[in-house]
Design a protein around this motif. Structure first.
Motif, PDB file in Angstrom:
ATOM      1  N   GLU A   1       0.837  -1.180   0.000  1.00  0.00           N
ATOM      2  CA  GLU A   1       0.000   0.000   0.000  1.00  0.00           C
ATOM      3  C   GLU A   1       0.882   1.243   0.000  1.00  0.00           C
ATOM      4  O   GLU A   1       1.939   1.269   0.636  1.00  0.00           O
ATOM      5  N   ALA A   2       0.463   2.245  -0.742  1.00  0.00           N
ATOM      6  CA  ALA A   2       1.242   3.479  -0.848  1.00  0.00           C
ATOM      7  C   ALA A   2       1.216   4.249   0.463  1.00  0.00           C
ATOM      8  O   ALA A   2       0.217   4.242   1.195  1.00  0.00           O
ATOM      9  N   LEU A   3       2.312   4.937   0.717  1.00  0.00           N
ATOM     10  CA  LEU A   3       2.464   5.787   1.896  1.00  0.00           C
ATOM     11  C   LEU A   3       2.480   7.244   1.453  1.00  0.00           C
ATOM     12  O   LEU A   3       2.670   7.549   0.269  1.00  0.00           O
ATOM     13  N   ALA A   4       2.357   8.140   2.403  1.00  0.00           N
ATOM     14  CA  ALA A   4       2.404   9.572   2.085  1.00  0.00           C
ATOM     15  C   ALA A   4       3.705   9.922   1.360  1.00  0.00           C
ATOM     16  O   ALA A   4       3.706  10.753   0.450  1.00  0.00           O
ATOM     17  N   ALA A   5       4.800   9.279   1.717  1.00  0.00           N
ATOM     18  CA  ALA A   5       6.086   9.551   1.068  1.00  0.00           C
ATOM     19  C   ALA A   5       6.091   9.155  -0.411  1.00  0.00           C
ATOM     20  O   ALA A   5       6.941   9.611  -1.173  1.00  0.00           O
ATOM     21  N   ASP A   6       5.122   8.329  -0.821  1.00  0.00           N
ATOM     22  CA  ASP A   6       5.035   7.882  -2.214  1.00  0.00           C
ATOM     23  C   ASP A   6       4.241   8.832  -3.100  1.00  0.00           C
ATOM     24  O   ASP A   6       4.183   8.639  -4.321  1.00  0.00           O
ATOM     25  N   ILE A   7       3.634   9.852  -2.527  1.00  0.00           N
ATOM     26  CA  ILE A   7       2.753  10.728  -3.309  1.00  0.00           C
ATOM     27  C   ILE A   7       3.466  11.358  -4.510  1.00  0.00           C
ATOM     28  O   ILE A   7       2.912  11.339  -5.609  1.00  0.00           O
ATOM     29  N   PRO A   8       4.665  11.892  -4.376  1.00  0.00           N
ATOM     30  CA  PRO A   8       5.310  12.442  -5.580  1.00  0.00           C
ATOM     31  C   PRO A   8       5.448  11.406  -6.706  1.00  0.00           C
ATOM     32  O   PRO A   8       5.222  11.719  -7.872  1.00  0.00           O
ATOM     33  N   ALA A   9       5.780  10.171  -6.368  1.00  0.00           N
ATOM     34  CA  ALA A   9       5.896   9.128  -7.384  1.00  0.00           C
ATOM     35  C   ALA A   9       4.530   8.768  -7.958  1.00  0.00           C
ATOM     36  O   ALA A   9       4.407   8.525  -9.169  1.00  0.00           O
ATOM     37  N   LEU A  10       3.486   8.731  -7.125  1.00  0.00           N
ATOM     38  CA  LEU A  10       2.130   8.469  -7.629  1.00  0.00           C
ATOM     39  C   LEU A  10       1.723   9.535  -8.639  1.00  0.00           C
ATOM     40  O   LEU A  10       1.137   9.223  -9.678  1.00  0.00           O
ATOM     41  N   VAL A  11       2.018  10.781  -8.320  1.00  0.00           N
ATOM     42  CA  VAL A  11       1.690  11.879  -9.235  1.00  0.00           C
ATOM     43  C   VAL A  11       2.463  11.723 -10.537  1.00  0.00           C
ATOM     44  O   VAL A  11       1.897  11.846 -11.632  1.00  0.00           O
ATOM     45  N   ALA A  12       3.750  11.437 -10.445  1.00  0.00           N
ATOM     46  CA  ALA A  12       4.570  11.276 -11.651  1.00  0.00           C
ATOM     47  C   ALA A  12       4.054  10.134 -12.525  1.00  0.00           C
ATOM     48  O   ALA A  12       3.965  10.275 -13.754  1.00  0.00           O
ATOM     49  N   LEU A  13       3.696   9.017 -11.913  1.00  0.00           N
ATOM     50  CA  LEU A  13       3.163   7.885 -12.682  1.00  0.00           C
ATOM     51  C   LEU A  13       1.838   8.260 -13.348  1.00  0.00           C
ATOM     52  O   LEU A  13       1.591   7.911 -14.503  1.00  0.00           O
ATOM     53  N   ARG A  14       0.998   8.999 -12.637  1.00  0.00           N
ATOM     54  CA  ARG A  14      -0.282   9.420 -13.223  1.00  0.00           C
ATOM     55  C   ARG A  14      -0.059  10.363 -14.406  1.00  0.00           C
ATOM     56  O   ARG A  14      -0.737  10.274 -15.425  1.00  0.00           O
ATOM     57  N   MET A  15       0.899  11.268 -14.300  1.00  0.00           N
ATOM     58  CA  MET A  15       1.188  12.173 -15.415  1.00  0.00           C
ATOM     59  C   MET A  15       1.718  11.390 -16.619  1.00  0.00           C
ATOM     60  O   MET A  15       1.385  11.698 -17.770  1.00  0.00           O
ATOM     61  N   GLN A  16       2.520  10.348 -16.358  1.00  0.00           N
ATOM     62  CA  GLN A  16       2.994   9.505 -17.455  1.00  0.00           C
ATOM     63  C   GLN A  16       1.830   8.786 -18.131  1.00  0.00           C
ATOM     64  O   GLN A  16       1.814   8.636 -19.359  1.00  0.00           O
ATOM     65  N   LEU A  17       0.859   8.363 -17.330  1.00  0.00           N
ATOM     66  CA  LEU A  17      -0.347   7.745 -17.889  1.00  0.00           C
ATOM     67  C   LEU A  17      -1.050   8.725 -18.827  1.00  0.00           C
ATOM     68  O   LEU A  17      -1.411   8.368 -19.956  1.00  0.00           O
ATOM     69  N   PHE A  18      -1.223   9.966 -18.397  1.00  0.00           N
ATOM     70  CA  PHE A  18      -1.875  10.978 -19.240  1.00  0.00           C
ATOM     71  C   PHE A  18      -1.090  11.213 -20.531  1.00  0.00           C
ATOM     72  O   PHE A  18      -1.688  11.412 -21.591  1.00  0.00           O
ATOM     73  N   CYS A  19       0.223  11.173 -20.452  1.00  0.00           N
ATOM     74  CA  CYS A  19       1.041  11.323 -21.667  1.00  0.00           C
ATOM     75  C   CYS A  19       0.795  10.158 -22.617  1.00  0.00           C
ATOM     76  O   CYS A  19       0.624  10.364 -23.829  1.00  0.00           O
ATOM     77  N   GLU A  20       0.759   8.952 -22.080  1.00  0.00           N
ATOM     78  CA  GLU A  20       0.569   7.776 -22.928  1.00  0.00           C
ATOM     79  C   GLU A  20      -0.773   7.759 -23.641  1.00  0.00           C
ATOM     80  O   GLU A  20      -0.869   7.287 -24.763  1.00  0.00           O
ATOM     81  N   VAL A  21      -1.808   8.261 -22.983  1.00  0.00           N
ATOM     82  CA  VAL A  21      -3.133   8.245 -23.618  1.00  0.00           C
ATOM     83  C   VAL A  21      -3.386   9.517 -24.423  1.00  0.00           C
ATOM     84  O   VAL A  21      -4.482   9.723 -24.929  1.00  0.00           O
ATOM     85  N   GLY A  22      -2.366  10.376 -24.526  1.00  0.00           N
ATOM     86  CA  GLY A  22      -2.471  11.547 -25.380  1.00  0.00           C
ATOM     87  C   GLY A  22      -3.150  12.756 -24.763  1.00  0.00           C
ATOM     88  O   GLY A  22      -3.496  13.696 -25.466  1.00  0.00           O
ATOM     89  N   GLU A  23      -3.312  12.767 -23.448  1.00  0.00           N
ATOM     90  CA  GLU A  23      -3.959  13.907 -22.796  1.00  0.00           C
ATOM     91  C   GLU A  23      -2.976  14.980 -22.361  1.00  0.00           C
ATOM     92  O   GLU A  23      -3.374  16.100 -22.071  1.00  0.00           O
ATOM     93  N   LEU A  24      -1.695  14.651 -22.293  1.00  0.00           N
ATOM     94  CA  LEU A  24      -0.632  15.616 -21.998  1.00  0.00           C
ATOM     95  C   LEU A  24       0.513  15.390 -22.972  1.00  0.00           C
ATOM     96  O   LEU A  24       0.818  14.242 -23.313  1.00  0.00           O
ATOM     97  N   ALA A  25       1.153  16.470 -23.388  1.00  0.00           N
ATOM     98  CA  ALA A  25       2.311  16.348 -24.286  1.00  0.00           C
ATOM     99  C   ALA A  25       3.539  15.850 -23.526  1.00  0.00           C
ATOM    100  O   ALA A  25       4.303  15.033 -24.028  1.00  0.00           O
ATOM    101  N   THR A  26       3.731  16.364 -22.305  1.00  0.00           N
ATOM    102  CA  THR A  26       4.829  15.937 -21.442  1.00  0.00           C
ATOM    103  C   THR A  26       4.310  15.867 -20.018  1.00  0.00           C
ATOM    104  O   THR A  26       3.289  16.478 -19.679  1.00  0.00           O
TER     105      THR A  26
END
Length: 154
Positions: free
Chosen positions: A5-30
């Motif tokens: 289970e994710a911890l509070a210390a993992d939040i920056p990585a969770l955000v980064a992974l979510r942004m990568q997801l948006f890039c892959e599906v074409g919703e963000l350029a970077t």
């Protein structure tokens, strides 16, 4: 490989992974294209972890997070088959491309399903990509052609 289970210390990585997801599906350029989205996502994970309204799981390999998944929890009025009305929406399922096809998504889902059963959630639902659909179907998720979506944002 560790699934936990994710911890509070993992939040920056969770955000980064979510942004990568948006890039892959074409919703963000970077990943850095929308700083306001980055901050809003960070705020969401911080608040939802504190409130317990969402729980996330991660896959850690050599001290790096390579995959994640989230259950957004909510309660509806009781209905047949779910007298408590407790449900969760599966979201934020993302595996870094180099780590795909190694069972990580299945491992994440196993952990999330175990939690859902332990918490006696009446239903889990999600929107699946074409690539992810076979995995969800193998785990017992069924298609629902009656589900419609309305976007209220402009």
């Amino acid at each position: 490989m560790l699934i936990r289970e994710a911890l509070a210390a993992d939040i920056p990585a969770l955000v980064a992974l979510r942004m990568q997801l948006f890039c892959e599906v074409g919703e963000l350029a970077t990943s850095e294209a929308d700083p306001a989205l980055w901050q809003a996502t960070r705020d969401y994970f911080t608040q939802s972890m504190q409130e317990g309204s969402a729980r996330s799981w991660v896959v850690e390999v050599d001290n790096a997070l390579v995959a994640c998944g989230t259950l957004a929890l909510f309660v509806r009025p009781p209905y047949p088959g779910n007298l408590a009305g407790r449900e969760a929406y599966v979201l934020n399922m993302y595996i870094r491309p180099a780590w795909r096809r190694r069972g990580l998504a299945g491992g994440l889902l196993d952990a999330m399903l175990a939690h859902a059963r332990e918490q006696r959630l009446g239903k889990l639902w999600l929107h699946a990509s074409d690539e992810g659909r076979p995995l969800y179907e193998r785990l017992g998720f069924l298609g629902n052609p009656a589900c419609l979506e309305l976007s209220l944002s402009t």
